[in-house]
Design a protein around this motif. Structure first.
Motif, short mmCIF file in Angstrom:
data_model
loop_
_atom_site.label_atom_id
_atom_site.label_comp_id
_atom_site.label_asym_id
_atom_site.label_seq_id
_atom_site.Cartn_x
_atom_site.Cartn_y
_atom_site.Cartn_z
N LEU A 182 -8.70 5.54 -0.29
CA LEU A 182 -9.34 4.65 0.68
C LEU A 182 -8.51 3.38 0.89
O LEU A 182 -8.34 2.93 2.03
CB LEU A 182 -10.75 4.27 0.18
CG LEU A 182 -11.78 5.41 0.19
CD1 LEU A 182 -13.07 4.96 -0.49
CD2 LEU A 182 -12.08 5.86 1.61
N ARG A 211 -5.24 2.95 0.49
CA ARG A 211 -4.02 3.24 1.24
C ARG A 211 -4.34 3.46 2.71
O ARG A 211 -3.60 3.03 3.59
CB ARG A 211 -3.33 4.50 0.68
CG ARG A 211 -2.72 4.31 -0.70
CD ARG A 211 -1.97 5.57 -1.12
NE ARG A 211 -0.83 5.85 -0.27
CZ ARG A 211 -0.50 7.05 0.17
NH1 ARG A 211 -1.24 8.10 -0.13
NH2 ARG A 211 0.56 7.21 0.93
N THR A 212 -5.44 4.13 2.99
CA THR A 212 -5.79 4.43 4.37
C THR A 212 -6.28 3.20 5.10
O THR A 212 -5.89 2.95 6.24
CB THR A 212 -6.85 5.54 4.41
OG1 THR A 212 -6.36 6.71 3.76
CG2 THR A 212 -7.23 5.88 5.84
N LEU A 213 -7.15 2.43 4.46
CA LEU A 213 -7.73 1.24 5.11
C LEU A 213 -6.80 0.03 5.00
O LEU A 213 -7.05 -0.99 5.62
CB LEU A 213 -9.09 0.91 4.47
CG LEU A 213 -10.16 1.99 4.62
CD1 LEU A 213 -11.40 1.60 3.84
CD2 LEU A 213 -10.52 2.20 6.10
N GLN A 214 -5.76 0.15 4.18
CA GLN A 214 -4.86 -0.98 3.92
C GLN A 214 -5.65 -2.21 3.51
O GLN A 214 -5.51 -3.31 4.06
CB GLN A 214 -3.99 -1.27 5.16
CG GLN A 214 -3.11 -0.07 5.49
CD GLN A 214 -1.95 -0.41 6.37
OE1 GLN A 214 -2.06 -1.20 7.31
NE2 GLN A 214 -0.77 0.16 6.08
N GLU A 272 -10.45 -3.64 -0.77
CA GLU A 272 -11.91 -3.67 -0.88
C GLU A 272 -12.46 -2.45 -1.63
O GLU A 272 -13.29 -2.61 -2.52
CB GLU A 272 -12.53 -3.78 0.52
CG GLU A 272 -14.03 -4.04 0.50
CD GLU A 272 -14.67 -3.86 1.88
OE1 GLU A 272 -13.96 -3.45 2.81
OE2 GLU A 272 -15.87 -4.13 2.00
N TYR A 283 0.82 -1.22 0.00
CA TYR A 283 0.00 0.00 0.00
C TYR A 283 0.85 1.26 0.00
O TYR A 283 0.42 2.30 0.49
CB TYR A 283 -0.99 0.01 1.16
CG TYR A 283 -1.98 -1.12 1.05
CD1 TYR A 283 -3.10 -1.00 0.22
CD2 TYR A 283 -1.77 -2.31 1.71
CE1 TYR A 283 -3.99 -2.06 0.10
CE2 TYR A 283 -2.66 -3.37 1.58
CZ TYR A 283 -3.77 -3.23 0.78
OH TYR A 283 -4.64 -4.27 0.65
N LEU A 284 2.05 1.15 -0.53
CA LEU A 284 2.90 2.34 -0.63
C LEU A 284 2.65 3.09 -1.94
O LEU A 284 2.56 4.32 -1.95
CB LEU A 284 4.38 1.93 -0.55
CG LEU A 284 4.91 1.57 0.83
CD1 LEU A 284 6.34 1.04 0.74
CD2 LEU A 284 4.85 2.79 1.74
#
Lengths: 198, 198
Positions: free
Chosen positions: A169, A171-174, A177, A103-104
């Motif tokens: 979303l 990146r933030t939620l890792q 989905e 997620y980078l």
DNA sequence: GTCTATAGAGAGATAGAC
DNA sequence: GTCTATCTCTCTATAGAC
């Protein structure tokens, strides 16, 4: 995890590393010292190649990142059997890249674009050029695939908004989905437009 | 243009000003000195109320911003005649706010969320909680309005992605065209789901 | 052109008077 | 608790040796 750049020229190493750090940490959050250190380049070289300093470097990062991402889009969509498949493949590939990089790595310009929109006019302008470039490309593809002329551009903007929102979303939620949901939504929107007879 | 806060308590003035500056300039791009100066508060008060410094302040800004935005959503959607109208009104209101503030104020957390997702775990986590809060609310509304159960959450994520992506595009392009396009797309997606009989 | 050292400004954080 | 002064660190940018 600094990506290997072997013995690329100094200028290229700095540019590559800048792109990586800017899209992950943002513009203000990335120091030029961090860039040159990670690029294994002398600090002074940065000001030799970019006399305009950080802002000039960031502008080139935005523009080359925009061109790169458009080329990636072309490389995925052009060989696809149809636009609908190509769009789905592009979203799927984005999700796979997110997972592969922990997620980078998502959008090459989004993090910086969000920061500079209200603070650095030259960089906002460069980001706007990139988004406009992408929008024009997707608009043309949609029109060519048979979308009603007046629907092509709004649809392109909506698909790009879905992609950008999903990047944030995810990146933030890792989690991928949101990207999966955005992919389905984008495909549904494009399909509906292509089925509409002009 | 510092928004007037009359004689609100010091803590509230700092929090309000922080929220404003963080969402416009980002986390790294906002200095604590700038915050206290604009809030007309003594510098030391910041560390009195937030002993954890910048990170603790930002976390509270994210969470209160998330709560505020959810309340705004409720205030628009609950009185609407139906969910479809409410969703459209929310997107329309977002576009109006963008224009009214000269494209300064969009999502209360997006700029910071993008910056910190890969760099500040406590802040990424706080941002994730906010997105999850919004997603849960919209998912429940969609299910209540009649969307098939397995479609409600992906649809909620897609609508939020559309909104976030449109915020970024609008701020960067300084135009509401992306928000208009996202609104139409969101309405179309929600309508299709509500018309699907479970 | 390549590289080092440093200037000058500003950051986040803290100490301590009141 | 309120507020000021300042500490230390890091930033961007530059000067100048090689």
């Amino acid at each position: 995890m600094p990506t290997t750049q072997a013995q690329a020229p100094t200028r290229d190493r700095i540019l590559f590393t800048s792109a990586e750090l800017f899209r992950r940490q943002g513009y203000a959050g990335t120091g030029l010292k961090q860039v040159t250190t990670q690029a294994e380049a002398p600090f002074g070289s940065l000001y030799h190649f970019w006399p305009g300093g950080k802002e000039q470097l960031a502008e080139e990062v935005l523009r080359t990142g925009g061109d790169f991402f458009l080329a990636l889009y072309r490389a995925i969509v052009d060989p696809a059997p149809d636009l609908l498949t190509g769009v789905r493949d592009f979203f799927t590939g984005a999700g796979e890249t997110l997972v592969a990089t922990g997620y980078l790595d998502a959008c090459p310009i989004a993090t910086v674009a969000g920061e500079v929109a209200s603070t650095h006019e030259p960089l906002r302008s460069a980001s706007a050029d990139v988004f406009e470039l992408w929008t024009a490309a997707l608009t043309a593809d949609l029109a060519h695939a048979g979308a009603p002329e007046e629907q092509a551009r709004p649809l392109a903007l909506a698909v790009i908004a879905l992609l950008e929102g999903a990047f944030l979303l995810c990146r933030t939620l890792q989690s991928t989905e949101p990207m999966d949901a955005a992919a389905d939504a984008a495909v549904a929107l494009v399909r509906t437009a292509l089925e509409t007879q002009p």
